[in-house]
Design a protein around this motif. Structure first.
Motif, mmCIF file in Angstrom:
data_model
loop_
_atom_site.group_PDB
_atom_site.id
_atom_site.type_symbol
_atom_site.label_atom_id
_atom_site.label_comp_id
_atom_site.label_asym_id
_atom_site.label_seq_id
_atom_site.Cartn_x
_atom_site.Cartn_y
_atom_site.Cartn_z
ATOM 1 N N THR A 105 0.830 -1.203 0.000
ATOM 2 C CA THR A 105 0.000 0.000 0.000
ATOM 3 C C THR A 105 0.865 1.254 0.000
ATOM 4 O O THR A 105 2.023 1.223 0.430
ATOM 5 N N PRO A 106 0.298 2.375 -0.455
ATOM 6 C CA PRO A 106 1.045 3.634 -0.338
ATOM 7 C C PRO A 106 1.423 3.940 1.100
ATOM 8 O O PRO A 106 2.508 4.473 1.361
ATOM 9 N N GLU A 107 0.541 3.596 2.035
ATOM 10 C CA GLU A 107 0.827 3.857 3.442
ATOM 11 C C GLU A 107 2.028 3.052 3.938
ATOM 12 O O GLU A 107 2.860 3.559 4.710
ATOM 13 N N LEU A 108 2.131 1.798 3.497
ATOM 14 C CA LEU A 108 3.266 0.975 3.906
ATOM 15 C C LEU A 108 4.559 1.510 3.306
ATOM 16 O O LEU A 108 5.612 1.526 3.969
ATOM 17 N N LEU A 109 4.514 1.982 2.074
ATOM 18 C CA LEU A 109 5.706 2.573 1.463
ATOM 19 C C LEU A 109 6.101 3.865 2.183
ATOM 20 O O LEU A 109 7.291 4.133 2.369
ATOM 21 N N ASP A 110 5.117 4.652 2.588
ATOM 22 C CA ASP A 110 5.419 5.853 3.374
ATOM 23 C C ASP A 110 6.103 5.478 4.689
ATOM 24 O O ASP A 110 7.061 6.134 5.119
ATOM 25 N N THR A 111 5.592 4.426 5.330
ATOM 26 C CA THR A 111 6.190 3.955 6.583
ATOM 27 C C THR A 111 7.629 3.507 6.368
ATOM 28 O O THR A 111 8.526 3.810 7.168
ATOM 29 N N ALA A 112 7.849 2.767 5.274
ATOM 30 C CA ALA A 112 9.195 2.287 4.966
ATOM 31 C C ALA A 112 10.145 3.448 4.706
ATOM 32 O O ALA A 112 11.290 3.444 5.182
ATOM 33 N N ALA A 114 9.874 6.563 5.796
ATOM 34 C CA ALA A 114 10.123 7.291 7.034
ATOM 35 C C ALA A 114 11.127 6.550 7.914
ATOM 36 O O ALA A 114 12.025 7.161 8.518
ATOM 37 N N ALA A 115 10.984 5.221 8.006
ATOM 38 C CA ALA A 115 11.918 4.430 8.809
ATOM 39 C C ALA A 115 13.319 4.467 8.221
ATOM 40 O O ALA A 115 14.318 4.518 8.954
ATOM 41 N N LEU A 116 13.414 4.446 6.891
ATOM 42 C CA LEU A 116 14.720 4.509 6.235
ATOM 43 C C LEU A 116 15.410 5.834 6.541
ATOM 44 O O LEU A 116 16.612 5.865 6.857
ATOM 45 N N LEU A 117 14.665 6.928 6.466
ATOM 46 C CA LEU A 117 15.253 8.236 6.752
ATOM 47 C C LEU A 117 15.653 8.351 8.219
ATOM 48 O O LEU A 117 16.665 8.972 8.546
ATOM 49 N N ARG A 118 14.873 7.739 9.077
ATOM 50 C CA ARG A 118 15.133 7.839 10.518
ATOM 51 C C ARG A 118 16.269 6.926 10.973
ATOM 52 O O ARG A 118 17.136 7.326 11.755
ATOM 53 N N ASP A 119 16.259 5.676 10.476
ATOM 54 C CA ASP A 119 17.143 4.654 11.025
ATOM 55 C C ASP A 119 18.279 4.234 10.099
ATOM 56 O O ASP A 119 19.174 3.513 10.529
ATOM 57 N N GLY A 120 18.229 4.613 8.841
ATOM 58 C CA GLY A 120 19.345 4.352 7.935
ATOM 59 C C GLY A 120 19.268 3.073 7.141
ATOM 60 O O GLY A 120 19.972 2.923 6.140
ATOM 61 N N ALA A 121 18.425 2.131 7.557
ATOM 62 C CA ALA A 121 18.288 0.875 6.816
ATOM 63 C C ALA A 121 16.994 0.191 7.236
ATOM 64 O O ALA A 121 16.610 0.238 8.407
ATOM 65 N N VAL A 122 16.324 -0.437 6.268
ATOM 66 C CA VAL A 122 15.094 -1.190 6.544
ATOM 67 C C VAL A 122 15.101 -2.459 5.702
ATOM 68 O O VAL A 122 15.721 -2.518 4.633
ATOM 69 N N LEU A 123 14.396 -3.470 6.203
ATOM 70 C CA LEU A 123 14.218 -4.700 5.431
ATOM 71 C C LEU A 123 12.801 -5.208 5.661
ATOM 72 O O LEU A 123 12.349 -5.302 6.802
ATOM 73 N N GLY A 124 12.106 -5.521 4.574
ATOM 74 C CA GLY A 124 10.761 -6.075 4.651
ATOM 75 C C GLY A 124 10.799 -7.559 4.358
ATOM 76 O O GLY A 124 11.032 -7.957 3.210
ATOM 77 N N PRO A 125 10.620 -8.411 5.361
ATOM 78 C CA PRO A 125 10.691 -9.858 5.136
ATOM 79 C C PRO A 125 9.500 -10.363 4.336
ATOM 80 O O PRO A 125 8.398 -9.793 4.383
ATOM 81 N N ALA A 126 9.726 -11.421 3.587
ATOM 82 C CA ALA A 126 8.654 -12.110 2.864
ATOM 83 C C ALA A 126 8.325 -13.402 3.592
ATOM 84 O O ALA A 126 9.176 -13.992 4.269
ATOM 85 N N PRO A 170 19.299 -3.203 9.878
ATOM 86 C CA PRO A 170 18.036 -2.717 9.331
ATOM 87 C C PRO A 170 16.870 -2.863 10.302
ATOM 88 O O PRO A 170 16.774 -3.851 11.029
ATOM 89 N N VAL A 171 15.994 -1.880 10.291
ATOM 90 C CA VAL A 171 14.722 -1.970 10.998
ATOM 91 C C VAL A 171 13.796 -2.848 10.172
ATOM 92 O O VAL A 171 13.726 -2.724 8.939
ATOM 93 N N MET A 172 13.070 -3.735 10.825
ATOM 94 C CA MET A 172 12.214 -4.666 10.100
ATOM 95 C C MET A 172 10.846 -4.045 9.820
ATOM 96 O O MET A 172 10.211 -3.461 10.702
ATOM 97 N N LEU A 173 10.405 -4.193 8.590
ATOM 98 C CA LEU A 173 9.081 -3.755 8.144
ATOM 99 C C LEU A 173 8.102 -4.918 8.279
ATOM 100 O O LEU A 173 8.513 -6.063 8.493
ATOM 101 N N PRO A 174 6.801 -4.662 8.132
ATOM 102 C CA PRO A 174 5.839 -5.767 8.140
ATOM 103 C C PRO A 174 6.142 -6.785 7.042
ATOM 104 O O PRO A 174 6.610 -6.431 5.953
ATOM 105 N N ALA A 175 5.884 -8.045 7.331
ATOM 106 C CA ALA A 175 6.095 -9.114 6.347
ATOM 107 C C ALA A 175 4.955 -9.123 5.331
ATOM 108 O O ALA A 175 3.799 -8.832 5.656
#
Length: 219
Positions: A105-112, A114-126, A170-175
């Motif tokens: 969703t656009p909202e999930l991409l916005d969350t990702a 924001a987390a990337l800008l804040r924490d420097g790295a993110v990973l969304g598990p499958a 990396p900060v973990m995103l929703p799977a």
């Protein structure tokens, strides 16, 4: 602001979503892939980004306002690493997603973002053990992907381990569940928003109808 990369394969019959065949024909599998790609690009169109890049294997038009860059490399890990390297913008974090999670969703991409800008790295598990998103403030960190076996149940775990060795946590995103098999396609279609292309094409294919019973086998 971030840069968004969408890693994609041109929806050509016989070259894309081959694990859907059978039950799908190659043309049906390509139609499923085209819908997944279109919905993914739609979800990303309003994301606040410095640049949106379609990193493409094959020939397929990019939407207006997007940059198209060819994939390079022999294996998926190398292609992912070069996608980050080939598109790097000084001082701009990059968020890479695939085309196999049209329920994003656009909202999930916005969350990702924001987390990337804040924490420097993110990973969304499958759900299958891989990952659907990777964001890095330093694109050079993606070089570790060359050491990660792709498309295995341990891909996500190995990616995190390699990033940790480089000092990236990396900060973990929703799977999310990605689309590989017929059961995946039916399950993901049920999680899409009304009006999307992906659930419409899945519902139209009689070859996928019998897989609704097993769709919940990997939620």
């Amino acid at each position: 602001m971030i840069q968004l990369l969408v890693m994609a394969k041109a929806p050509v019959p016989g070259r894309v979503k081959t694990r859907l065949c059978p039950p799908c024909t190659p043309a049906e599998a390509a139609a499923v892939a085209a819908a997944a790609l279109a919905d993914t690009l739609d979800a990303a169109k309003d994301l606040s980004a410095v640049r949106r890049v379609l990193v493409l294997d094959g020939d397929h038009p990019a939407p207006s306002g997007w940059v198209r860059v060819p994939q390079r490399g022999d294996g998926l890990g190398e292609r992912l690493a070069k996608a980050f390297a080939d598109t790097a913008l000084p001082g701009v974090p990059s968020l890479l997603i695939g085309m196999d999670t049209p329920q994003v969703t656009p909202e999930l991409l916005d969350t990702a973002a924001a987390a990337l800008l804040r924490d420097g790295a993110v990973l969304g598990p499958a759900d299958d053990g891989g990952w659907w998103a990777l964001g890095l403030s330093d694109p050079a960190g993606a070089a570790v992907l060359r050491n990660v076996p792709m498309s295995t149940a341990a891909t996500g775990e190995r990616t995190v381990a390699e990033l940790h060795r480089r000092g990236v946590r990396p900060v973990m995103l929703p799977a999310l569940r990605d689309v590989d098999t017929a059961a995946d396609a039916v399950a993901v279609a049920a999680r899409c928003r009304p009006g999307q292309r992906f659930p419409a094409i899945v519902a139209s294919l009689s070859s996928l109808a019998g897989h609704a019973v097993t769709a919940g086998s990997r939620a």
